[in-house]
Design a protein around this motif. Structure first.
Motif, short mmCIF file in Angstrom:
data_model
loop_
_atom_site.label_atom_id
_atom_site.label_comp_id
_atom_site.label_asym_id
_atom_site.label_seq_id
_atom_site.Cartn_x
_atom_site.Cartn_y
_atom_site.Cartn_z
N LEU A 320 98.40 -0.22 -10.95
CA LEU A 320 97.40 -0.81 -11.84
C LEU A 320 97.19 0.05 -13.08
O LEU A 320 96.95 -0.46 -14.17
N PHE A 321 97.27 1.37 -12.91
CA PHE A 321 97.19 2.25 -14.08
C PHE A 321 98.37 1.96 -15.01
O PHE A 321 98.20 1.87 -16.24
N GLY A 322 99.56 1.83 -14.43
CA GLY A 322 100.73 1.52 -15.25
C GLY A 322 100.60 0.18 -15.95
O GLY A 322 100.99 0.03 -17.11
N ALA A 395 95.43 14.21 -11.72
CA ALA A 395 96.09 15.08 -12.68
C ALA A 395 96.98 14.27 -13.62
O ALA A 395 97.01 14.51 -14.84
N THR A 396 97.69 13.30 -13.06
CA THR A 396 98.60 12.51 -13.88
C THR A 396 97.84 11.59 -14.82
O THR A 396 98.17 11.49 -16.01
N ALA A 397 96.84 10.90 -14.32
CA ALA A 397 96.09 9.95 -15.13
C ALA A 397 95.34 10.65 -16.26
O ALA A 397 95.43 10.25 -17.43
N TYR A 398 94.61 11.71 -15.93
CA TYR A 398 93.88 12.43 -16.97
C TYR A 398 94.83 13.14 -17.92
O TYR A 398 94.62 13.15 -19.14
N LEU A 403 96.92 13.49 -23.29
CA LEU A 403 98.11 13.77 -24.10
C LEU A 403 98.37 12.66 -25.11
O LEU A 403 98.60 12.94 -26.30
N VAL A 404 98.31 11.41 -24.67
CA VAL A 404 98.53 10.29 -25.59
C VAL A 404 97.46 10.26 -26.67
O VAL A 404 97.76 10.05 -27.86
N PHE A 405 96.21 10.51 -26.29
CA PHE A 405 95.11 10.49 -27.27
C PHE A 405 95.32 11.56 -28.34
O PHE A 405 95.21 11.28 -29.54
N ALA A 451 101.92 19.06 -15.46
CA ALA A 451 102.83 19.90 -14.68
C ALA A 451 102.27 20.17 -13.29
O ALA A 451 103.02 20.17 -12.30
N VAL A 452 100.96 20.38 -13.20
CA VAL A 452 100.32 20.60 -11.89
C VAL A 452 100.46 19.34 -11.03
O VAL A 452 100.81 19.41 -9.85
N GLY A 453 100.19 18.18 -11.63
CA GLY A 453 100.32 16.93 -10.89
C GLY A 453 101.73 16.69 -10.39
O GLY A 453 101.94 16.26 -9.25
N GLN A 454 102.73 16.97 -11.23
CA GLN A 454 104.12 16.79 -10.83
C GLN A 454 104.50 17.77 -9.72
O GLN A 454 105.25 17.40 -8.80
#
Length: 492
Positions: A320-322, A395-398, A403-405, A451-454
């Motif tokens: 849903l995020f995607g 971590a990925t969502a935030y 980053l995009v912002f 990087a932490v999320g990955q």
């Protein structure tokens, strides 16, 4: 369905999973390796953007292979061809098996094609690092490498197409539409691009047209169909709800098929091309809001009566995020295609922000969601920890959101500065450099978060391969079962 039919269906699913297990695990493992190396390369790109002389030389020896001009395209190709493509191959093979109820014939051939793909991507990255790139964006690999990739993806597409040909189901699954379309559309586009840029190259401004057309085809006719195919399978599967409207799904599919190839002119605004090509690109980009809006509405109406499942399922949370990122990316691209806004954003770091929005916030999140659903069915156990999944998602969502912002805000600041009139001591270009200094260090923060999320996900994936999760029991959820039931009772 009788008990014997249920048993036969379960045996058939196990046979299908067994036939695709080797190729899917091969693609997922190699994709995560490229995700790891791509993250390292991305970190170096961010550092060099802030400090161009970083790693410029070692003991007085120049290191041109680590210059920004070579490192950035290498990073893009690691991400696109290493991580995104192989994650899509793994998801495609598994989804094709489940949707067609057909086993994968000759899985060793698929693995061999994947090995050939990895070998070609590795050689291509090395070639870019040593200055042998073509200078075509997202098509930097030398001609021999590109033709090797064309061969590998054709073999994989034929294997998936053979499963679709032998399908044991007559139902017109929406996901299968997108899968079948993607494996036909993109190899044809890649072949045509190789012909026009490598084998019998066009000249002049036509090279920019072909390159832009290829980039739009890569996103709009490969990654978008695969991402939406994943979503159209996972959302009803996890929620237990039927897709809200098959009619809207069909309209969304065919509008994507018709509009996506015309978007190339959107990125050539202001170029010495006929105005109609640019206008057609702008118009089709704005009209792409039709498939994006229909898909988003269909997804929203499907999960409307299962909100608790959407919050508790790891797969659904990523998917849903995607889906939201796809809608946002389509809307932002439509907005920036307007000539008055493109004048500001076109030659700025805004493009990096949109790259991360489509390849990370949209497709990568879809791929993570697919992996969370597929892996337990291949390995035979559930994920080890719902807490690790939650940390990975946060971590990925935030990280990608921030980053995009930052890149998009920085891009508009940079573009505005470039277009500003010269002053007594600063030209427009120098103004742009000064404006970027305000945000140039900020993306380092979300890169660290990502990087932490990955790292969390890769560790969790390795634990899955070691079969350290629960062998029995229900799926790994982000909330306890009694909490889910309470949320469902409240919602109803």
């Amino acid at each position: 369905m009788s008990e014997s039919e249920n048993m036969n269906d379960e045996i058939q699913r196990l046979k299908i999973d067994q036939s695709v297990r080797g190729p899917v695990l091969f693609f997922f493992i190699n994709a995560l390796l490229w995700l790891f190396f791509g993250t390292i390369a991305g970190a170096f790109v961010a550092l060099k953007l802030n400090n161009p002389t970083f790693l410029e030389s070692f003991l007085g020896i120049p290191l041109p292979i680590l210059s920004y001009g070579r490192l950035f395209p290498a990073f893009e190709h690691m991400w696109i061809y290493g991580w995104c493509f192989q994650a899509s191959f793994g998801a495609l093979v598994w989804l094709a098996g489940r949707l067609t109820r057909a086993e994968l014939k000759l899985p060793a051939v698929t693995i061999a094609a994947g090995f050939f793909w990895n070998l070609a991507v590795t050689a291509g990255i090395i070639a870019i690092q040593f200055g042998q790139g073509t200078s075509y964006s997202w098509f930097e690999f030398p001609p021999a490498i590109s033709l090797s990739l064309l061969f590998a993806i054709t073999v994989i597409a034929f294997q998936i197409g053979d499963m679709i040909r032998r399908r044991n189901r007559a139902e017109p699954f929406i996901s299968l539409w997108y899968i079948a379309a993607a494996i036909f559309w993109f190899p044809a586009i890649y072949l045509a691009t190789n012909l026009m840029l490598s084998i019998r190259p066009v000249s002049g401004v036509m090279t920019a047209v072909v390159n832009s057309w290829f980039k739009q085809g890569l996103v709009g006719l490969w990654f978008v169909p695969i991402g939406l195919g994943i979503a159209y399978y996972m959302i009803p599967k996890v929620t237990g709800q039927r897709i809200h409207s098959y009619y809207l799904a069909a309209v969304g599919f065919w509008s994507l098929a018709f509009l996506a190839p015309w978007n190339a002119g959107n990125f050539l605004i202001g170029s010495p091309l006929p105005a109609w090509i640019q206008t057609a690109g702008i118009s089709s980009t704005i009209l792409m809001m039709i498939p994006a809006g229909l898909v988003s509405y269909n997804f929203f109406k499907t999960i409307q009566f299962a909100p608790s499942t959407a919050g508790a399922s790891p797969t659904l949370r990523f998917v849903l995020f995607g889906a939201a990122a796809y809608m946002a990316g389509s809307a932002i691209l439509a907005l920036t295609s307007l000539r008055s806004i493109s004048l500001i954003s076109q030659f700025s770091v805004y493009s990096i922000g949109h790259f991360n929005l489509m390849f990370y916030a949209f497709f990568t999140m879809m791929a993570f969601g697919a992996m969370y659903f597929i892996m337990p069915r291949l390995v035979g156990c559930e994920w080890v920890s719902s807490r690790l999944i939650g940390w990975h998602f946060m971590a990925t969502a935030y990280g990608v959101g921030i980053l995009v912002f930052f890149w998009m805000v920085g891009g508009f600041l940079q573009g505005s500065a470039i277009n500003s009139s010269s002053t007594a001591h600063l030209t427009g270009f120098e103004n742009a450099i000064e404006a970027l200094k305000l945000v140039i260090w900020l993306p380092v923060i979300p890169i660290v978060i990502l990087a932490v999320g990955q790292a969390i996900f890769i560790l969790h994936f390795l634990l899955m391969l070691l079969r350290l999760g629960r062998v029995t029991g229900g799926p790994t959820l982000l909330a306890a079962q009694h909490e889910i039931e309470a949320q469902g009772a409240t919602a109803s």
